[in-house]
Design a protein around this motif. Structure first.
Motif, PDB file in Angstrom:
ATOM      1  N   PHE A 141       1.026  -0.972  -0.131  1.00 36.10           N
ATOM      2  CA  PHE A 141       0.229  -0.180   0.075  1.00 36.10           C
ATOM      3  C   PHE A 141       1.042   1.084   0.129  1.00 36.10           C
ATOM      4  O   PHE A 141       1.716   1.007   0.448  1.00 36.10           O
ATOM      5  CB  PHE A 141      -0.803  -0.138   1.060  1.00 36.10           C
ATOM      6  N   GLY A 142      -0.048   2.197  -0.680  1.00 34.63           N
ATOM      7  CA  GLY A 142       1.041   3.518  -0.272  1.00 34.63           C
ATOM      8  C   GLY A 142       1.025   4.293   1.110  1.00 34.63           C
ATOM      9  O   GLY A 142       2.172   5.440   0.548  1.00 34.63           O
ATOM     10  N   GLY A 143       0.388   4.663   1.745  1.00 35.08           N
ATOM     11  CA  GLY A 143       0.655   4.850   2.792  1.00 35.08           C
ATOM     12  C   GLY A 143      -0.847   4.857   3.576  1.00 35.08           C
ATOM     13  O   GLY A 143      -1.922   4.456   3.070  1.00 35.08           O
ATOM     14  N   LEU A 144      -0.819   6.108   4.263  1.00 37.55           N
ATOM     15  CA  LEU A 144      -2.099   5.891   5.366  1.00 37.55           C
ATOM     16  C   LEU A 144      -3.085   6.427   4.268  1.00 37.55           C
ATOM     17  O   LEU A 144      -4.304   6.491   4.384  1.00 37.55           O
ATOM     18  CB  LEU A 144      -1.826   7.613   6.407  1.00 37.55           C
ATOM     19  N   GLY A 145      -3.242   7.330   3.395  1.00 36.13           N
ATOM     20  CA  GLY A 145      -3.654   8.503   2.816  1.00 36.13           C
ATOM     21  C   GLY A 145      -4.713   7.230   1.491  1.00 36.13           C
ATOM     22  O   GLY A 145      -5.747   7.398   0.935  1.00 36.13           O
ATOM     23  N   ASP A 204       9.430   0.817  -2.105  1.00 34.85           N
ATOM     24  CA  ASP A 204       9.217   1.893  -0.861  1.00 34.85           C
ATOM     25  C   ASP A 204       8.386   2.317  -0.273  1.00 34.85           C
ATOM     26  O   ASP A 204       8.555   4.490  -0.820  1.00 34.85           O
ATOM     27  CB  ASP A 204      10.349   1.791   0.652  1.00 34.85           C
ATOM     28  N   LEU A 205       6.240   2.551  -0.148  1.00 36.70           N
ATOM     29  CA  LEU A 205       6.105   3.340  -0.753  1.00 36.70           C
ATOM     30  C   LEU A 205       4.902   3.838   0.232  1.00 36.70           C
ATOM     31  O   LEU A 205       3.879   4.130   0.119  1.00 36.70           O
ATOM     32  CB  LEU A 205       4.920   2.704  -1.707  1.00 36.70           C
ATOM     33  N   THR A 206       5.713   3.843   0.966  1.00 35.76           N
ATOM     34  CA  THR A 206       5.356   3.797   2.765  1.00 35.76           C
ATOM     35  C   THR A 206       4.609   5.651   2.442  1.00 35.76           C
ATOM     36  O   THR A 206       5.201   6.666   2.626  1.00 35.76           O
ATOM     37  CB  THR A 206       5.943   4.024   3.583  1.00 35.76           C
ATOM     38  N   ALA A 207       3.981   5.593   3.281  1.00 31.97           N
ATOM     39  CA  ALA A 207       2.576   7.614   2.748  1.00 31.97           C
ATOM     40  C   ALA A 207       3.427   8.702   2.144  1.00 31.97           C
ATOM     41  O   ALA A 207       3.982   9.398   2.468  1.00 31.97           O
ATOM     42  CB  ALA A 207       3.211   7.415   4.651  1.00 31.97           C
ATOM     43  N   TYR A 208       3.335   7.425   0.635  1.00 28.71           N
ATOM     44  CA  TYR A 208       4.498   8.424  -0.499  1.00 28.71           C
ATOM     45  C   TYR A 208       3.650   9.871  -0.942  1.00 28.71           C
ATOM     46  O   TYR A 208       4.516  10.469  -0.305  1.00 28.71           O
ATOM     47  CB  TYR A 208       4.389   8.087  -1.393  1.00 28.71           C
ATOM     48  N   ALA A 267       7.820  13.860   8.461  1.00 30.25           N
ATOM     49  CA  ALA A 267       7.725  12.307   7.655  1.00 30.25           C
ATOM     50  C   ALA A 267       8.269  11.349   8.868  1.00 30.25           C
ATOM     51  O   ALA A 267       7.441   9.921   8.364  1.00 30.25           O
ATOM     52  CB  ALA A 267       9.038  12.203   7.028  1.00 30.25           C
ATOM     53  N   GLN A 268       8.866  11.731   9.663  1.00 29.10           N
ATOM     54  CA  GLN A 268       8.469  10.572  10.323  1.00 29.10           C
ATOM     55  C   GLN A 268       7.490  10.099  11.308  1.00 29.10           C
ATOM     56  O   GLN A 268       6.728   8.242  11.775  1.00 29.10           O
ATOM     57  CB  GLN A 268       9.913  10.238  11.554  1.00 29.10           C
ATOM     58  N   ALA A 269       6.805  11.030  11.685  1.00 30.55           N
ATOM     59  CA  ALA A 269       5.318  10.703  11.730  1.00 30.55           C
ATOM     60  C   ALA A 269       4.234  10.057  11.553  1.00 30.55           C
ATOM     61  O   ALA A 269       3.413   9.559  11.958  1.00 30.55           O
ATOM     62  CB  ALA A 269       4.425  12.459  12.454  1.00 30.55           C
ATOM     63  N   TYR A 309       1.501   4.703  10.246  1.00 33.45           N
ATOM     64  CA  TYR A 309       1.738   4.005   8.997  1.00 33.45           C
ATOM     65  C   TYR A 309       1.986   2.811   9.839  1.00 33.45           C
ATOM     66  O   TYR A 309       0.940   1.162   9.396  1.00 33.45           O
ATOM     67  CB  TYR A 309       2.140   4.655   8.059  1.00 33.45           C
ATOM     68  N   GLU A 310       2.924   2.621  10.574  1.00 29.67           N
ATOM     69  CA  GLU A 310       3.496   1.068  11.851  1.00 29.67           C
ATOM     70  C   GLU A 310       1.850   1.184  12.589  1.00 29.67           C
ATOM     71  O   GLU A 310       2.328  -0.375  12.199  1.00 29.67           O
ATOM     72  CB  GLU A 310       5.047   1.767  11.752  1.00 29.67           C
TER      73      GLU A 310
END
Length: 435
Positions: free
Chosen positions: A14-18, A389-393, A425-427, A432-433
């Protein structure tokens, strides 16, 4: 150092929270349409006449039993929202193209994109897409949800009249300090040296540069601060185009207009932009254009260009065998037709001269220093990247651009901007984690 949360879900799903929230919001918005079980529906952002229709026509000659309809969408925010809505709804789409990692982050999950891993592994000609060291596909374990279809190297273009006026020799290779010296000399002509600097952090750090090896925010890396600091200094001195004007005039979307208007002497761009410079009717100009490879940064030579124009199969499609046959044909046989769109295929045997003539069009020698383009695009062998790595991209991109803009408007210090970006970004990563 950032604290490391645990455990970690797979980032590549998944790309992130959004992404989850956005796709949920879109789920009820798709207009239904009748589905033809015998016709393959392909959606892409390139005008049909710029290559896709030729690929479709040749595919249908080889597969007369598979009718194909190509639907063009405009590759902007509104057009991409239309695609996302259609994919979430009941619209008949079998194959779709995605441009840019932010959009790919929205369309990488199993509810939207079919798994092509088994099919790729069964196709020897596509074995390069299994590389996880310098990837050209979105891979998560055995799952592959998208295949890049083109390489998009960046290069530095010059207005040769103004370059000569500034007494600058055409670089065949150069480092950051040499590049900055050239920009200063170009600005002495009374024009700006460039629109922006290349992404210096990307050149130095390569793929997935936003994240540390442990998956935390990497914006504390000095490469990001250097990029903002140098850019701010050069905007302040007039070497770079004023960011206030760039935002007000939407230069990001229309950079070719400002280059042709001689607002800046050099321009970092990709092969697809060359079609503007060879169109004298729409973009008249009386100077020739030469090219140089990207500068290196501290010996690092990642090109800021990427692998892109991802081909994907709709997870809801009931015609996945037909869809894969089309994807396979596009990758292995579509290269010559797509050159006019500025697409340089990843796995084709089209020779370099044909690639150049296809990208530049007829009479290219009148507008371009062809030898310099051969060197920048082929001799140097640009080292391209693909973020996986698409975390919260999308969210991280938005936070970065907000702070970058305030910094380049000279309203916030680069250090303060970077600190804010890193914290945000860290938040987002931590949220996401936790999710």
């Amino acid at each position: 150092m950032h604290a490391r949360p645990s455990p970690r879900l797979s980032r590549r799903q998944f790309g992130g929270l959004g992404a989850a929230a956005a796709t949920t919001a879109l789920a009820g918005c798709g207009a239904s349409s009748s589905k033809d079980p015998h016709t393959l529906q392909v959606w892409g952002g390139v005008p049909a006449e710029s290559g896709p229709q030729q690929v479709v026509d040749r595919f249908q000659k080889k597969h007369p039993d598979i009718p194909v309809v190509y639907t063009r969408y405009v590759n902007d925010d509104r057009g991409n929202l239309k695609v996302n809505t259609a994919l979430q709804g009941d619209v008949d789409i079998d194959v779709f193209f995605t441009y840019g990692i932010e959009n790919l982050a929205m369309r990488s999950g199993p509810e939207l994109a079919a798994d092509l891993g088994k099919r790729v592994r069964e196709t020897p000609e596509l074995s390069g897409f299994l590389d996880t060291e310098e990837p050209m596909a979105l891979i998560d374990g055995d799952r592959i949800s998208a295949l890049a279809t083109t390489r998009i190297p960046n290069m530095i273009l010059f207005n040769d009249d103004l370059r000569t006026k500034a007494g600058v020799d055409l670089p065949s290779s150069w480092d950051l300090e040499e590049y900055l010296d050239v920009l200063d000399r170009l600005a002495s002509t009374g024009h700006h040296g460039s629109y922006t600097l290349p992404d210096l952090a990307r050149i130095e750090l390569g793929p997935n540069y936003r994240f540390t090896d442990s998956g935390d925010s990497n914006f504390e890396n000095p490469a990001f601060l250097r990029h903002l600091e140098l850019s701010s200094d050069l905007i302040r001195s007039g070497t770079l185009y004023p960011w206030s004007q760039a935002l007000a005039r939407h230069v990001e979307a229309y950079q070719q207009n400002n280059f042709i208007a001689e607002d800046f002497v050099s321009w970092m761009t990709a092969p697809y932009s060359l079609r503007f410079l060879s169109d004298q009717e729409a973009y008249p100009h009386d100077f020739t254009v030469s090219a140089a490879p990207m500068p290196t940064v501290d010996g690092n030579d990642w090109n800021t260009g990427e692998y892109g124009a991802f081909i994907q199969v709709n997870a809801k499609s009931e015609k996945q065998e037909m869809a894969w046959e089309f994807c396979r044909f596009w990758q292995l046989e579509g290269a010559p037709d797509l050159l006019k769109a500025g697409y340089m295929s990843i796995i084709s045997d089209v020779d370099e001269d044909d690639i150049l003539s296809g990208i530049m069009g007829e009479g290219a020698e009148e507008y371009f220093d062809l030898e310099s383009f051969k060197h920048a695009l082929f001799d140097v062998r640009p080292r391209l990247h693909m973020d996986t790595d698409l975390t919260a991209y999308s969210e991280i991109t938005q936070k970065y651009e907000q702070q970058r803009d305030v910094c380049w408007l000279l309203e916030r210090s680069p250090q303060k901007a970077i600190d804010t970006i890193d914290e945000n970004a860290q938040a987002l990563i931590d949220r996401y984690e936790e999710a």
